[in-house]
Design a protein around this motif. Structure first.
Motif, PDB file in Angstrom:
ATOM      1  N   PHE A 139      89.950  66.627  15.278  1.00  0.00           N
ATOM      2  CA  PHE A 139      89.681  65.299  15.627  1.00  0.00           C
ATOM      3  C   PHE A 139      90.790  64.383  14.950  1.00  0.00           C
ATOM      4  CE2 PHE A 139      85.684  67.491  15.565  1.00  0.00           C
ATOM      5  CZ  PHE A 139      85.461  67.286  17.158  1.00  0.00           C
ATOM      6  N   ARG A 140      91.148  63.267  15.763  1.00  0.00           N
ATOM      7  CA  ARG A 140      91.842  62.370  15.069  1.00  0.00           C
ATOM      8  C   ARG A 140      91.240  61.099  15.703  1.00  0.00           C
ATOM      9  NH1 ARG A 140      97.709  61.343  13.668  1.00  0.00           N
ATOM     10  NH2 ARG A 140      98.088  58.990  13.530  1.00  0.00           N
ATOM     11  N   ALA A 141      90.895  59.994  14.748  1.00  0.00           N
ATOM     12  CA  ALA A 141      90.432  58.787  15.349  1.00  0.00           C
ATOM     13  C   ALA A 141      91.375  57.573  14.530  1.00  0.00           C
ATOM     14  CB  ALA A 141      88.975  58.609  14.920  1.00  0.00           C
ATOM     15  N   ASN A 142      91.673  56.561  15.393  1.00  0.00           N
ATOM     16  CA  ASN A 142      92.276  55.522  14.822  1.00  0.00           C
ATOM     17  C   ASN A 142      91.781  54.120  15.229  1.00  0.00           C
ATOM     18  OD1 ASN A 142      94.931  57.133  14.320  1.00  0.00           O
ATOM     19  ND2 ASN A 142      94.907  57.281  16.477  1.00  0.00           N
ATOM     20  N   GLY A 143      91.837  53.224  14.085  1.00  0.00           N
ATOM     21  CA  GLY A 143      91.141  52.112  14.251  1.00  0.00           C
ATOM     22  C   GLY A 143      91.901  50.884  13.796  1.00  0.00           C
ATOM     23  N   TYR A 144      91.757  49.580  14.386  1.00  0.00           N
ATOM     24  CA  TYR A 144      92.419  48.548  13.744  1.00  0.00           C
ATOM     25  C   TYR A 144      91.457  47.287  13.980  1.00  0.00           C
ATOM     26  CZ  TYR A 144      95.521  44.599  13.927  1.00  0.00           C
ATOM     27  OH  TYR A 144      95.925  43.266  13.500  1.00  0.00           O
ATOM     28  N   ILE A 145      91.403  46.524  13.031  1.00  0.00           N
ATOM     29  CA  ILE A 145      90.436  45.543  12.957  1.00  0.00           C
ATOM     30  C   ILE A 145      91.255  44.218  12.184  1.00  0.00           C
ATOM     31  CG2 ILE A 145      89.236  45.919  10.910  1.00  0.00           C
ATOM     32  CD1 ILE A 145      86.621  44.843  12.410  1.00  0.00           C
ATOM     33  N   SER A 146      91.308  43.054  12.552  1.00  0.00           N
ATOM     34  CA  SER A 146      92.110  41.721  11.638  1.00  0.00           C
ATOM     35  C   SER A 146      90.825  40.936  11.302  1.00  0.00           C
ATOM     36  CB  SER A 146      92.942  41.303  12.864  1.00  0.00           C
ATOM     37  OG  SER A 146      92.398  40.607  13.943  1.00  0.00           O
ATOM     38  N   GLY A 147      91.294  40.232  10.472  1.00  0.00           N
ATOM     39  CA  GLY A 147      90.691  38.892   9.837  1.00  0.00           C
ATOM     40  C   GLY A 147      89.599  39.377   8.738  1.00  0.00           C
ATOM     41  N   LEU A 148      90.145  40.444   8.070  1.00  0.00           N
ATOM     42  CA  LEU A 148      89.367  40.852   6.842  1.00  0.00           C
ATOM     43  C   LEU A 148      89.658  39.841   5.575  1.00  0.00           C
ATOM     44  CD1 LEU A 148      89.250  44.463   7.035  1.00  0.00           C
ATOM     45  CD2 LEU A 148      87.491  43.222   7.835  1.00  0.00           C
ATOM     46  N   ASP A 149      88.817  39.569   4.564  1.00  0.00           N
ATOM     47  CA  ASP A 149      89.110  38.673   3.721  1.00  0.00           C
ATOM     48  C   ASP A 149      89.216  39.722   2.349  1.00  0.00           C
ATOM     49  OD1 ASP A 149      89.472  36.302   4.943  1.00  0.00           O
ATOM     50  OD2 ASP A 149      87.309  35.863   5.035  1.00  0.00           O
ATOM     51  N   THR A 150      89.581  39.069   1.144  1.00  0.00           N
ATOM     52  CA  THR A 150      89.689  39.752  -0.124  1.00  0.00           C
ATOM     53  C   THR A 150      88.365  40.532  -0.293  1.00  0.00           C
ATOM     54  OG1 THR A 150      91.324  38.334  -0.983  1.00  0.00           O
ATOM     55  CG2 THR A 150      90.146  39.749  -2.557  1.00  0.00           C
ATOM     56  N   GLY A 151      88.439  41.876  -0.442  1.00  0.00           N
ATOM     57  CA  GLY A 151      87.251  42.842  -1.034  1.00  0.00           C
ATOM     58  C   GLY A 151      86.316  43.268   0.236  1.00  0.00           C
TER      59      GLY A 151
END
Length: 158
Positions: free
Chosen positions: A72-84
């Motif tokens: 299996f291969r899964a790819n994901g992307y999310i934006s707007g994360l802050d430090t830690g």
């Protein structure tokens, strides 16, 4: 007829089932909102291919006669994360009851992006199913990007 020659052994590849099927690739059709600190199943609704019509209702289910080891291969992307803060993805087998594939990324700066690309193998029996879930620790709901989130797999052995 194709013949493979290896040392002193010859065999007819037409007589051997060496196809990596079933196989599939699905993507998010639209951006999906994910609540803070909640494991959320990704709603893959755009098929690139599905050789055995075994991907439905956001999961792949092993068809009759197709048990074996799968990659299996899964790819994901999310934006707007802050430090830690972190972004997590898992490929669950049978709703997490047993084997799974897991990966996490942590943000190093405010306003960062979380990218995950993971590959793994699971042994599956007929009627076993796999799904992809994600989780993030941002303090707000956040969006998983449709253009960079996909799930694919194929059988590698019987």
């Amino acid at each position: 007829m194709a013949t493979v020659i290896r040392g002193s052994d010859n065999f007819d590849t037409a007589a051997v089932d060496i196809k990596n099927t079933p196989s599939w690739k699905v993507k998010l059709g639209t951006t999906q909102s994910v609540a803070h600190s909640t494991w959320t199943k990704l709603a893959f609704d755009s098929e690139s291919w599905d050789t055995d019509s075994a991907f439905a209702s956001n999961r792949f289910t092993v068809p009759a006669g197709k048990a074996g080891k799968y990659t299996f291969r899964a790819n994901g992307y999310i934006s707007g994360l802050d430090t830690g803060e972190s972004f997590h993805m898992q490929v669950y087998k049978n709703n997490g009851a047993g084997q799974h594939i897991y990966n996490t990324v942590y943000s190093g700066a405010s306003g960062s992006e979380g990218w995950i690309s993971m590959t793994g193998e699971l042994d599956l029996n007929v009627s076993d199913y796999v799904e992809v879930f994600c989780y993030h620790t941002d303090t707000n709901n956040n969006n998983v990007n449709a253009n960079h989130t996909s799930f694919s797999g194929y059988r590698i052995t019987t």
